[in-house]
Write a protein that holds these residues in place. Structure first.
Motif, PDB file in Angstrom:
ATOM      1  N   ALA A   4       0.609  -0.964   0.020  1.00  0.00           N
ATOM      2  CA  ALA A   4       0.112  -0.049   0.131  1.00  0.00           C
ATOM      3  C   ALA A   4       0.739   1.347  -0.088  1.00  0.00           C
ATOM      4  O   ALA A   4       0.689   2.212  -0.822  1.00  0.00           O
ATOM      5  N   VAL A   8       1.042   4.344  -2.789  1.00  0.00           N
ATOM      6  CA  VAL A   8       0.900   5.797  -2.400  1.00  0.00           C
ATOM      7  C   VAL A   8       2.069   6.529  -2.912  1.00  0.00           C
ATOM      8  O   VAL A   8       1.952   7.669  -3.756  1.00  0.00           O
ATOM      9  N   TRP A 569      -3.806   5.975  -8.337  1.00  0.00           N
ATOM     10  CA  TRP A 569      -4.531   6.077  -7.126  1.00  0.00           C
ATOM     11  C   TRP A 569      -5.756   5.364  -6.876  1.00  0.00           C
ATOM     12  O   TRP A 569      -5.939   4.835  -5.676  1.00  0.00           O
ATOM     13  N   ILE A 573      -6.507   2.628  -3.995  1.00  0.00           N
ATOM     14  CA  ILE A 573      -7.730   2.692  -3.003  1.00  0.00           C
ATOM     15  C   ILE A 573      -8.521   1.355  -3.049  1.00  0.00           C
ATOM     16  O   ILE A 573      -8.873   0.960  -1.995  1.00  0.00           O
ATOM     17  N   CYS A 576      -5.891  -0.978  -1.073  1.00  0.00           N
ATOM     18  CA  CYS A 576      -5.702  -0.716   0.214  1.00  0.00           C
ATOM     19  C   CYS A 576      -6.984  -0.954   1.262  1.00  0.00           C
ATOM     20  O   CYS A 576      -7.076  -1.200   2.296  1.00  0.00           O
ATOM     21  N   SER A 577      -8.113  -0.460   0.483  1.00  0.00           N
ATOM     22  CA  SER A 577      -9.546  -0.639   1.447  1.00  0.00           C
ATOM     23  C   SER A 577      -9.980  -1.876   1.484  1.00  0.00           C
ATOM     24  O   SER A 577     -10.290  -2.423   2.677  1.00  0.00           O
ATOM     25  N   LEU A 580      -7.662  -3.225   4.325  1.00  0.00           N
ATOM     26  CA  LEU A 580      -8.058  -2.717   5.419  1.00  0.00           C
ATOM     27  C   LEU A 580      -9.318  -3.255   5.991  1.00  0.00           C
ATOM     28  O   LEU A 580      -9.609  -3.825   7.127  1.00  0.00           O
ATOM     29  N   SER A 620     -13.951   1.075   5.718  1.00  0.00           N
ATOM     30  CA  SER A 620     -12.624   1.084   4.716  1.00  0.00           C
ATOM     31  C   SER A 620     -12.709   1.904   3.684  1.00  0.00           C
ATOM     32  O   SER A 620     -11.744   2.481   3.139  1.00  0.00           O
ATOM     33  N   THR A 624     -10.196   5.165   2.624  1.00  0.00           N
ATOM     34  CA  THR A 624      -9.185   5.038   1.803  1.00  0.00           C
ATOM     35  C   THR A 624      -9.509   6.454   0.518  1.00  0.00           C
ATOM     36  O   THR A 624      -8.758   6.911   0.179  1.00  0.00           O
ATOM     37  N   CYS A 625     -10.952   6.273   0.303  1.00  0.00           N
ATOM     38  CA  CYS A 625     -11.287   7.411  -0.749  1.00  0.00           C
ATOM     39  C   CYS A 625     -10.849   8.744  -0.336  1.00  0.00           C
ATOM     40  O   CYS A 625     -10.403   9.706  -1.086  1.00  0.00           O
ATOM     41  N   ILE A 627      -8.751   9.838   1.917  1.00  0.00           N
ATOM     42  CA  ILE A 627      -7.404  10.000   1.993  1.00  0.00           C
ATOM     43  C   ILE A 627      -6.748  10.377   0.587  1.00  0.00           C
ATOM     44  O   ILE A 627      -6.017  11.354   0.309  1.00  0.00           O
ATOM     45  N   GLY A 628      -7.192   9.472  -0.358  1.00  0.00           N
ATOM     46  CA  GLY A 628      -6.643   9.834  -1.872  1.00  0.00           C
ATOM     47  C   GLY A 628      -7.298  11.129  -2.412  1.00  0.00           C
ATOM     48  O   GLY A 628      -6.777  11.808  -2.988  1.00  0.00           O
TER      49      GLY A 628
END
Length: 735
Positions: A4, A8, A569, A573, A576-577, A580, A620, A624-625, A627-628
């Protein structure tokens, strides 16, 4: 987590600009790497997808259910996920893997700038073009032979699955087994058939949400667009609701004939919940009833609002079958949730609306400010919301500008044909128009690449406002000849209008931003037909005016929602989501759910497990959305500072229409050149068959956008086989 972090890091770096020739600002190494890796990456994704389809083929078989699945579960079932882990491994992970790999592929394809590839010509393409020829099928509309072949293969998969399920299920039904349940053999078979109808319906449900994820990497990976894929969603929706309705009807009939009507009120804590299934079916039936064309077109708002019942449909479906089995249809809905939440985040800000061109035919051209790092292809679309008219209504419009020719602005054309668009026209065309307008957008969305340059000639047939996508193609070809100094295909634009005032739409072929262009290198011919008038009607009201607005400083230009490296990105997402979600659900199961199951005589309720899964999944995705989105919003804000404030600029206006009044003095050389290339015909319709067959170039790309009758006529001409040089280019804007 290291993977992850790598995502990023890669997604946030490498902000290279675009050169004047439309290529990447890198030194060519990235282009070489991208060119070599794209096919390999796509090959991996295709192989996994084939394996995923093969899994659906073998799922109904006895060997898979009783042998292979048992062995797989023996090696994968754990206290962290239980049987749900096996289902996610087999049905969820492959699709999310394809989506992430597709993001990498699309990133490299963008870097390699393959959108200007003219395409290969030869026997292979000729053979493929035969499969791309359009066909008109009642109930399906205009489809290619490729689409029809895949449609029949999918129907064959449904038939195979149902027959195989029945064969395996009926083999277990004997007079003795039916007698033990106090039933007759036919009643037991009805029970089995009802169950199998639901299982086959779940297969369709697994694919239902893929076509409506507008920014989906899977659609783009296979060269599809969201607007063109809506018809697949419609087909699947009808099949899903037909199968689920039959599933529910058969079970109700079974309960009645076996005197078990009390089962209709059963909500089992550790088994199938009948009440939840009935509620899901009711929500689906209400939603389904409003999707038929007569209701959808006449009462669009009813269709729009009832379509949100899909939330209840999915939630109660999960309660009905349990989260473990629902993981079979999870990947499509999971990707849809990511796309939907990203669209929600994008739609929250106001966009800088610079100016509008007001046409006398109740048509507007809205010109927005955009970041120069935002690139889109011709025929892309964008969803627009004007809160002062309606906070809930979002309407799709085709983008009429070219991101290459007009790097700092984006334009859409809006024809006043409905109540929403008429209100917007009145606001901007009144004697005292508004000086600013709050506008929210979603998009743009469109094809990753276009291949119009592979043709020797383009014939674009439009009816009324259907000219909009061809404006973007025209401006892109102007950029090709003027800036890239490359040869563009010859252009024949055939436009049919109802009234002579509609001729002013042709003025939108030239941008309002004052881009210095010439048309001397572009071979263009425009044949305009006014069908309801026998001769030109001269009136002072037929003027085109430009209105410059005063946006607030807080209004932002249109920027890519996830930045210049948006595909990476998006891949970050998705991965990572899901990681998570797995971590949080695994820990919750290990330390909360499993101890309850192990240390007590009670089994943890399936409904509670479903609620926890849905909550953790949504959390989750949202985390993540966000943050991106916010990371890239900061970078977009830095880019926005470089965009000059265009307030107070002098518009390039056209007080009278050059196409409406041929005797007036033309304002510029491009307008004069365009006017001299235009023939206006009054009181007649274009003879499309004759005009298409007259084109003798070796490769003629034919595009059509307009009324259904016109689209079908052009499709029939191209599919007749009487002219092998005609290649129907499918575009779709029928939302």
């Amino acid at each position: 987590m290291a993977v992850a972090a790598w995502w990023v890091m890669v997604a946030s770096g490498g902000r290279g600009g675009r050169g004047g020739d439309g290529s990447s600002g890198d030194d060519g190494t990235n282009g070489a790497i991208g060119g070599e890796m794209t096919m390999m990456i796509k090959g991996i994704a295709v192989l996994v997808f084939i394996g995923y389809l093969f899994l659906w083929v073998i799922t109904p078989t006895y060997v898979y259910k009783q042998k292979w699945l048992v062995k797989i579960r023996a090696h994968t079932t754990s206290t962290y996920f239980g049987p749900q882990g096996t289902t996610m491994l087999l049905y969820t992970f492959p699709v999310l893997f394809i989506a992430v790999v597709g993001c990498v592929y699309l990133h490299f394809k963008k870097k390699a700038n393959q959108n200007r590839d003219e395409g290969e010509k030869g026997a292979t393409n000729e053979n493929l073009s035969m499969w791309r020829r359009p066909m008109i099928i009642k109930g399906l509309g205009i489809v290619s032979k490729i689409e029809l072949a895949f449609f029949f293969m999918f129907i064959a998969l449904l038939v195979w699955s149902f027959v195989t399920y029945l064969h395996v299920g009926f083999a277990k039904i004997t007079p003795q087994s039916a007698a033990k349940k106090g039933e007759q053999v036919w009643q037991s078979k009805l029970d089995s058939a009802a169950l199998r109808l639901g299982l086959v319906g779940n297969l369709c449900l697994a694919f239902l949400f893929f076509p409506v994820a507008r920014g989906s990497s899977i659609l783009s990976l296979f060269g599809l667009t969201s607007e063109a894929s809506v018809k697949y969603h419609i087909w699947l929706g009808h099949i899903v609701m037909t199968l689920f309705s039959a599933h529910g009807f058969c079970y109700i009939l079974y309960w009645i004939v076996t005197n078990q009507t009390s089962e209709m009120l059963k909500w089992a804590k550790t088994d199938i919940s009948n009440v939840a299934g009935e509620l899901s079916l009711v929500a689906g039936l209400i939603l389904w009833a409003t999707t038929f064309p007569k209701i959808r077109r006449k009462m669009f708002e009813v269709f729009f609002y009832t379509h949100h019942l899909y939330i209840l449909f999915v939630v109660f479906f999960v309660f009905h079958v349990g989260i473990s089995y629902a993981s079979i249809m999870l990947p499509g809905f999971y990707l849809f949730l990511i796309d939907r939440f990203l669209r929600f985040l994008q739609s929250k800000g106001n966009i800088r609306l610079i100016s509008t061109r007001v046409l006398p035919c109740e048509t507007l051209e809205l010109n927005f400010s955009k970041s120069q790092v935002l690139n889109y292809t011709p025929t892309s679309i964008m969803f627009i919301n004007v809160p002062s008219i309606s906070k809930a209504q979002w309407h799709p419009f085709t983008i009429s500008s070219s991101s290459n020719l007009e790097p700092g602005s984006l334009s859409v054309m809006i024809k006043g044909e409905g109540s929403w668009s008429k209100k917007l026209y009145q606001m901007l065309s009144s004697p005292n128009p508004v000086d600013r307008l709050d506008v929210c957008i979603e998009g743009p969305y469109g094809p990753v690449s276009t291949n119009f340059l592979r043709h020797d000639m383009l014939v674009m047939v439009s009816g009324g406002s259907g000219i909009t996508p061809f404006i973007s193609i025209f401006r892109e070809l102007v950029y090709t000849t003027e800036t890239l100094k490359r040869k563009a295909p010859k252009i024949l634009l055939i436009s049919a209008f109802k009234d002579s005032t509609d001729l002013t739409m042709l003025e939108l072929l030239l941008p309002a931003s004052g881009v210095p262009i010439e048309l001397s290198k572009l071979d263009v011919q425009i044949e305009a037909y006014v069908t309801r008038e026998k001769q030109p009607m001269t009136t002072e009201k037929n003027t085109v005016s430009s209105i410059w607005l005063k946006p607030n400083p807080s209004d932002a230009p249109i920027t890519p929602i996830l930045g210049q490296n948006g595909w990476l990105w998006l891949g970050a997402i998705i991965s990572c989501s899901f990681v998570l979600f797995l971590l949080s659900m695994g820990l919750l199961t290990q330390f909360y759910i499993y101890p309850i199951d192990k240390n007590t005589n009670k089994v943890f309720p399936l409904g509670s497990r479903a609620v926890l899964n849905m909550l953790l999944m949504c959390a989750s995705i949202m985390l993540t959305c966000c943050i991106g989105f916010w990371w890239n919003k900061k970078k977009n804000a830095m880019d926005s500072k470089q965009i000059q404030n265009m307030e107070g600029a002098t518009p390039i206006s056209s007080p009278n229409s050059a196409f409406y009044n041929a005797d007036r003095e033309l304002e510029s050389v491009p307008q004069q050149s365009l006017h001299l290339s235009t023939n206006v015909h009054f009181g007649e319709r274009p003879d499309l068959k004759r005009m298409l067959f007259e084109q003798k170039e070796s490769s003629v790309g034919v595009l059509v956008c307009g009324p259904k009758k016109m689209r079908h006529e052009v499709a029939n001409i191209c599919s007749s086989g009487l002219a092998s040089n005609l290649h129907f280019e499918s575009i779709s804007f029928s939302w």
